[in-house]
Design a protein around this motif. Structure first.
Motif, PDB file in Angstrom:
ATOM      1  N   LEU A 125       0.895  -1.274  -0.002  1.00  0.00           N
ATOM      2  CA  LEU A 125      -0.021   0.086   0.094  1.00  0.00           C
ATOM      3  C   LEU A 125       0.829   1.128   0.027  1.00  0.00           C
ATOM      4  O   LEU A 125       0.443   2.242  -0.411  1.00  0.00           O
ATOM      5  CB  LEU A 125      -1.014  -0.064   1.089  1.00  0.00           C
ATOM      6  CG  LEU A 125      -1.704   1.211   1.334  1.00  0.00           C
ATOM      7  CD1 LEU A 125      -2.972   1.345   0.287  1.00  0.00           C
ATOM      8  CD2 LEU A 125      -2.434   1.366   2.657  1.00  0.00           C
ATOM      9  N   ILE A 126       1.838   0.972   0.688  1.00  0.00           N
ATOM     10  CA  ILE A 126       2.956   2.486   0.515  1.00  0.00           C
ATOM     11  C   ILE A 126       3.222   2.563  -0.544  1.00  0.00           C
ATOM     12  O   ILE A 126       3.273   4.086  -1.208  1.00  0.00           O
ATOM     13  CB  ILE A 126       4.014   1.988   1.533  1.00  0.00           C
ATOM     14  CG1 ILE A 126       3.839   1.621   2.947  1.00  0.00           C
ATOM     15  CG2 ILE A 126       5.313   3.217   1.496  1.00  0.00           C
ATOM     16  CD1 ILE A 126       5.039   1.135   3.789  1.00  0.00           C
ATOM     17  N   SER A 130      -2.779  10.926   4.017  1.00  0.00           N
ATOM     18  CA  SER A 130      -3.273  10.835   5.678  1.00  0.00           C
ATOM     19  C   SER A 130      -4.694   9.967   5.638  1.00  0.00           C
ATOM     20  O   SER A 130      -4.640   9.189   6.698  1.00  0.00           O
ATOM     21  CB  SER A 130      -3.578  12.096   6.379  1.00  0.00           C
ATOM     22  OG  SER A 130      -2.453  12.923   6.125  1.00  0.00           O
ATOM     23  N   GLY A 131      -5.682  10.275   4.571  1.00  0.00           N
ATOM     24  CA  GLY A 131      -6.792   9.464   4.690  1.00  0.00           C
ATOM     25  C   GLY A 131      -6.637   8.139   4.557  1.00  0.00           C
ATOM     26  O   GLY A 131      -7.253   7.005   4.951  1.00  0.00           O
ATOM     27  N   MET A 141      -1.040   0.085  10.545  1.00  0.00           N
ATOM     28  CA  MET A 141      -0.200   0.939   9.841  1.00  0.00           C
ATOM     29  C   MET A 141      -0.458   2.154  10.621  1.00  0.00           C
ATOM     30  O   MET A 141      -1.338   2.743  10.594  1.00  0.00           O
ATOM     31  CB  MET A 141      -0.235   0.942   8.298  1.00  0.00           C
ATOM     32  CG  MET A 141      -0.027  -0.231   7.435  1.00  0.00           C
ATOM     33  SD  MET A 141      -0.044   0.136   5.773  1.00  0.00           S
ATOM     34  CE  MET A 141      -0.198  -1.838   5.329  1.00  0.00           C
ATOM     35  N   LYS A 142       0.917   2.976  10.761  1.00  0.00           N
ATOM     36  CA  LYS A 142       0.829   4.322  11.142  1.00  0.00           C
ATOM     37  C   LYS A 142       1.645   5.153  10.278  1.00  0.00           C
ATOM     38  O   LYS A 142       2.931   4.984  10.190  1.00  0.00           O
ATOM     39  CB  LYS A 142       1.181   4.314  12.623  1.00  0.00           C
ATOM     40  CG  LYS A 142       1.280   5.467  13.228  1.00  0.00           C
ATOM     41  CD  LYS A 142       1.734   5.809  14.859  1.00  0.00           C
ATOM     42  CE  LYS A 142       2.021   7.003  15.334  1.00  0.00           C
ATOM     43  NZ  LYS A 142       2.461   7.248  16.720  1.00  0.00           N
ATOM     44  N   ALA A 150       7.275   7.938   5.374  1.00  0.00           N
ATOM     45  CA  ALA A 150       7.670   7.028   6.309  1.00  0.00           C
ATOM     46  C   ALA A 150       6.437   6.228   7.075  1.00  0.00           C
ATOM     47  O   ALA A 150       5.592   7.292   7.534  1.00  0.00           O
ATOM     48  CB  ALA A 150       8.599   7.644   7.426  1.00  0.00           C
ATOM     49  N   VAL A 151       6.272   4.800   7.096  1.00  0.00           N
ATOM     50  CA  VAL A 151       5.092   4.285   7.592  1.00  0.00           C
ATOM     51  C   VAL A 151       5.700   3.255   8.719  1.00  0.00           C
ATOM     52  O   VAL A 151       6.814   2.421   8.492  1.00  0.00           O
ATOM     53  CB  VAL A 151       4.515   3.742   6.680  1.00  0.00           C
ATOM     54  CG1 VAL A 151       3.087   3.035   7.335  1.00  0.00           C
ATOM     55  CG2 VAL A 151       3.898   4.610   5.719  1.00  0.00           C
ATOM     56  N   TYR A 152       4.972   2.863   9.888  1.00  0.00           N
ATOM     57  CA  TYR A 152       5.195   2.064  10.820  1.00  0.00           C
ATOM     58  C   TYR A 152       4.200   0.774  10.424  1.00  0.00           C
ATOM     59  O   TYR A 152       2.859   1.010  10.307  1.00  0.00           O
ATOM     60  CB  TYR A 152       4.909   2.318  12.299  1.00  0.00           C
ATOM     61  CG  TYR A 152       6.101   3.032  12.792  1.00  0.00           C
ATOM     62  CD1 TYR A 152       7.291   2.551  13.259  1.00  0.00           C
ATOM     63  CD2 TYR A 152       6.184   4.311  12.822  1.00  0.00           C
ATOM     64  CE1 TYR A 152       8.292   3.043  13.852  1.00  0.00           C
ATOM     65  CE2 TYR A 152       7.305   5.260  13.452  1.00  0.00           C
ATOM     66  CZ  TYR A 152       8.297   4.381  13.921  1.00  0.00           C
ATOM     67  OH  TYR A 152       9.381   5.253  14.548  1.00  0.00           O
ATOM     68  N   VAL A 153       4.967  -0.544  10.126  1.00  0.00           N
ATOM     69  CA  VAL A 153       3.966  -1.420   9.749  1.00  0.00           C
ATOM     70  C   VAL A 153       4.298  -2.525  10.681  1.00  0.00           C
ATOM     71  O   VAL A 153       5.639  -2.984  10.904  1.00  0.00           O
ATOM     72  CB  VAL A 153       4.230  -1.973   8.294  1.00  0.00           C
ATOM     73  CG1 VAL A 153       3.297  -3.260   8.096  1.00  0.00           C
ATOM     74  CG2 VAL A 153       3.804  -1.079   7.292  1.00  0.00           C
TER      75      VAL A 153
END
Length: 282
Positions: free
Chosen positions: A203-204, A228-229, A237-238, A267-270
């Protein structure tokens, strides 16, 4: 292929006629090698007679002690992968004590703001650590060319700036991002993801591609709201940040300007694992 862990042994080897008779390429890595790293090594081998690949998990660029502790260390597997690429590779895999001479600290650098945004904003001291180890390796090895992946595009720009300040010449070469079949940017951290989330993390990149599609008609505010949405709907994910920035200055976009190149950075936390990616927008 030669494995060296001692600086004196490395310097002796680099002074040998075999190495001095041609150009030398450097590929700095933190190990846990994957196809992205191998693409850098292949490029270096194509451009140079000899190549040094460093495998060193640099403690001064980690602002999170737990992340440093969990960073994968797979030296035997890394060596096996590199052996498949040819014999003109020297692997330098020193201990922290050997490389830092017991003084494990980073220098302070000024990069005209390149180090203060995005990764620099969320990882305090990170780029001082990166620049410290890169300068150390450049000083020690004195390569003709050094190879870095564009996944860490901000790092690439900072290393370019660092190289310009050195009293000797190193040509810094950026290489394209290598992706998994689903589009996820290859990273040593990907192996820490569960199978289902490793797939879902595509998705990223898919979000970045949609941003690129929208970039010609939508303003920056709309694009930020879109990203953001997307991640607000993902419980596992964050989103840490999404930024559109000028390629040269890394200055966040206010209004698009003609004859400027822009990239989208994310940058995303998974599953608690921090993943970064970026994409050229024009």
């Amino acid at each position: 292929m030669k494995l060296i862990s001692d600086k004196k042994e490395l310097l002796s080897y680099l002074q040998s006629p075999k190495v001095k008779s041609g150009t030398l390429g450097l590929v700095p890595t933190m190990g846990a090698l994957h196809s992205g790293h191998l693409s850098l090594v292949k490029k270096a081998l194509a451009d140079n007679k000899e190549v040094v690949v460093t495998i060193f998990v640099n403690p001064t660029q980690f602002n999170n002690a737990e992340d440093l502790k969990k960073y994968p260390k797979t030296l035997d597997d890394d060596l096996a992968l590199l052996k498949t690429l040819g014999e003109s590779i020297t692997v330098f895999a020193p201990s922290v004590e050997e490389l830092y001479d017991g003084n494990i600290s980073s220098n302070d650098y000024a990069f005209d703001g390149l180090d203060k945004v995005m990764e620099g904003e969320y990882r305090e001291g990170h780029f001082n650590g990166v620049a410290t180890i890169v300068e150390m390796l450049f000083e020690l090895i004195r390569p003709d060319r050094a190879y870095f992946g564009e996944k860490d595009f901000q790092q690439l720009q900072i290393v370019n700036r660092l190289s310009e300040s050195l009293p000797f010449e190193v040509k810094v070469i950026g290489c394209p991002i290598v992706r998994e079949p689903n589009g996820l940017a290859m990273s040593s951290r990907n192996r820490r993801l569960s199978g289902p989330m490793r797939d879902k993390a595509k998705l990223i990149y898919h979000t970045l591609k949609e941003v690129r599609r929208m970039f010609g008609t939508e303003n920056a505010t709309t694009l930020h709201e879109y990203v953001s949405g997307v991640f607000a709907e993902e419980e596992e994910m964050k989103l840490e940040y999404f930024q559109i920035a000028d390629v040269q200055t890394l200055t966040p976009i206010i209004n698009k300007q003609k004859n400027r190149k822009y990239r989208g950075f994310i940058a995303v936390y998974v599953e608690g694992i921090r993943l970064i990616d970026n994409i050229a927008l024009n």
